[in-house]
Design an enzyme around this catalytic site. Structure first.
Site, mmCIF file in Angstrom:
data_model
loop_
_atom_site.group_PDB
_atom_site.id
_atom_site.type_symbol
_atom_site.label_atom_id
_atom_site.label_comp_id
_atom_site.label_asym_id
_atom_site.label_seq_id
_atom_site.Cartn_x
_atom_site.Cartn_y
_atom_site.Cartn_z
ATOM 1 N N ASP A 154 0.878 -1.174 0.000
ATOM 2 C CA ASP A 154 0.000 0.000 0.000
ATOM 3 C C ASP A 154 0.915 1.224 0.000
ATOM 4 O O ASP A 154 2.131 1.100 0.169
ATOM 5 C CB ASP A 154 -0.878 -0.010 1.267
ATOM 6 C CG ASP A 154 -1.771 1.222 1.353
ATOM 7 O OD1 ASP A 154 -2.385 1.591 0.337
ATOM 8 O OD2 ASP A 154 -1.857 1.849 2.427
ATOM 9 N N SER A 155 0.313 2.384 -0.151
ATOM 10 C CA SER A 155 1.107 3.607 -0.088
ATOM 11 C C SER A 155 1.576 3.899 1.339
ATOM 12 O O SER A 155 2.518 4.658 1.536
ATOM 13 C CB SER A 155 0.272 4.781 -0.593
ATOM 14 O OG SER A 155 -0.894 4.895 0.189
ATOM 15 N N CYS A 182 -4.297 -1.597 -1.799
ATOM 16 C CA CYS A 182 -4.421 -0.155 -2.024
ATOM 17 C C CYS A 182 -5.490 0.020 -3.099
ATOM 18 O O CYS A 182 -5.325 -0.474 -4.226
ATOM 19 C CB CYS A 182 -3.072 0.394 -2.494
ATOM 20 S SG CYS A 182 -3.145 2.122 -3.005
ATOM 21 N N GLU A 217 -3.066 8.532 8.551
ATOM 22 C CA GLU A 217 -1.600 8.445 8.646
ATOM 23 C C GLU A 217 -1.092 9.156 9.899
ATOM 24 O O GLU A 217 -0.055 8.820 10.439
ATOM 25 C CB GLU A 217 -0.936 9.052 7.396
ATOM 26 C CG GLU A 217 -1.089 8.218 6.129
ATOM 27 C CD GLU A 217 -0.174 6.981 6.084
ATOM 28 O OE1 GLU A 217 0.927 7.016 6.642
ATOM 29 O OE2 GLU A 217 -0.596 5.966 5.482
ATOM 30 N N CYS A 247 -10.975 2.560 0.016
ATOM 31 C CA CYS A 247 -9.555 2.844 0.257
ATOM 32 C C CYS A 247 -9.195 2.061 1.515
ATOM 33 O O CYS A 247 -9.947 2.075 2.499
ATOM 34 C CB CYS A 247 -9.376 4.342 0.474
ATOM 35 S SG CYS A 247 -7.777 4.794 1.188
ATOM 36 N N HIS A 255 -7.164 2.572 3.778
ATOM 37 C CA HIS A 255 -6.954 3.346 5.009
ATOM 38 C C HIS A 255 -8.258 3.464 5.807
ATOM 39 O O HIS A 255 -8.232 3.676 7.004
ATOM 40 C CB HIS A 255 -6.473 4.768 4.683
ATOM 41 C CG HIS A 255 -4.998 4.882 4.407
ATOM 42 N ND1 HIS A 255 -4.410 4.341 3.288
ATOM 43 C CD2 HIS A 255 -3.997 5.478 5.113
ATOM 44 C CE1 HIS A 255 -3.104 4.632 3.308
ATOM 45 N NE2 HIS A 255 -2.836 5.306 4.406
HETATM 46 N N1 DGL Z 1 -4.752 3.084 0.999
HETATM 47 C C1 DGL Z 1 -4.747 3.540 -0.322
HETATM 48 C C2 DGL Z 1 -6.009 3.220 -1.057
HETATM 49 O O1 DGL Z 1 -6.587 2.213 -0.733
HETATM 50 C C3 DGL Z 1 -3.994 4.734 -0.695
HETATM 51 C C4 DGL Z 1 -4.417 6.043 -0.205
HETATM 52 C C5 DGL Z 1 -3.494 7.084 -0.759
HETATM 53 O O2 DGL Z 1 -2.285 6.851 -0.752
HETATM 54 O O3 DGL Z 1 -3.993 8.103 -1.214
HETATM 55 O O4 DGL Z 1 -6.444 3.906 -1.940
#
Ligand code: DGL
Length: 271
Positions: free
Chosen positions: A10-11, A73, A154, A188, A190
């Site tokens: 993931d990011s 992600c 984050e 997402c 997150h």
């Molecule tokens: N967790 C990621 C997603 O599912 C990335 C969020 C991001 O880096 O903008 O989209």
């Protein structure tokens, strides 16, 4: 049987929601995780940039001889689906969050109104809507980009009564309430960290679909079907890599995976 690790990326910390679910379901698997923390967020960037970052993330995991790559992600998963350079047969197999989450949402909805909250890049790609409509052409899909959610997560602003989180969540979810969706995809990875506040605002009648958890379940099915599950007595190892400070990432890992986390956290360079 295959004792090679499962690769997950993931990011940032979002994909840890998938790791958490995966270790619950498959405690004997080794996991190699990459969080591209030096370049988070992905969701505000162009498709070309996200595709380039994604290819580098996948290459890194291939270098660890993983048996499967989980694209934990939503943004990278969405870009992969519309970028020809990722199509075709690959070694090892990879899977993103969009298809498993879309299937789960279609199975869960009763009124056919499905909400999708995700990053700007994911919503712009229309990835979830395309898959949902291919499963159920009559489904109504309401999408909403929530750009403030990733920085909030984050930075640890995830509590139910955390004022900035609640403020943005109420703002973003207003259209979902108005459209009376009965199923909401956390598109997402997150966002499952914000499930408490999202659920509090949407109310009990709305089913939340975690794209991370659905991807983890999909991995279980795929590995079981291919007879590629690990065979070992002991609990699997967790090697976590990040592209920015390992100390900062370790703090987040403890917060999100719990103090029982017994793996390693290391900084790596992708470029
Ligand atoms: N967790 C990621 C997603 O599912 C990335 C969020 C991001 O880096 O903008 O989209």
């Amino acid at each position: 049987m295959n004792n090679a690790p499962i690769g997950v990326f993931d990011s940032g910390v979002g994909g840890l929601t998938c790791v958490k679910e995966l270790t619950k379901l498959l405690p004997h698997e080794d996991i190699v995780y990459l969080g591209d923390t030096a370049r988070v967020p992905y969701g505000t960037r162009s498709k070309e940039t996200i595709a380039r970052y994604t290819a580098q993330d996948m290459e890194f995991l291939r270098g660890h001889d993983v048996k499967m790559i989980l694209v934990a992600c939503g943004t990278a998963s969405s870009v992969i689906m519309s970028s020809p350079e990722f199509s075709g047969k690959t070694e090892p197999v990879y899977s993103g969050v969009v298809i498993p989450a879309a299937h789960a949402a279609c199975a869960a909805t009763k009124n056919g109104k499905i909400g999708v909250i995700a990053t700007g890049a994911t919503i712009r790609s229309g990835s979830y809507g395309k898959v949902i409509r291919s499963i159920d052409p009559s489904a109504k899909v309401v999408g909403k980009a929530c750009p403030m959610f990733v920085p909030l997560v984050e930075n640890g602003y995830v509590g139910l009564d955390c004022p900035p989180t609640r403020f943005f969540a109420e703002e973003y979810l207003e259209c979902m309430k108005r459209e009376q969706v009965d199923t909401l995809i956390l598109g997402c990875t997150h966002y499952p960290h914000l499930a408490d506040v999202i659920s509090d605002i949407m109310g009990e009648g709305v089913k939340l679909i975690s794209s991370s958890a659905e991807l983890a379940r999909y991995a279980v099915k795929t590995l079981t079907f291919a007879d590629e599950l690990a065979e070992r007595e002991e609990t699997g190892s967790q090697k976590l890599y990040c592209t920015d400070s390992a100390e900062l990432f370790a703090e987040n890992v403890e917060r999100f995976l719990g103090e029982s986390f017994a793996g390693t956290v290391e900084k790596c360079d992708l470029y």
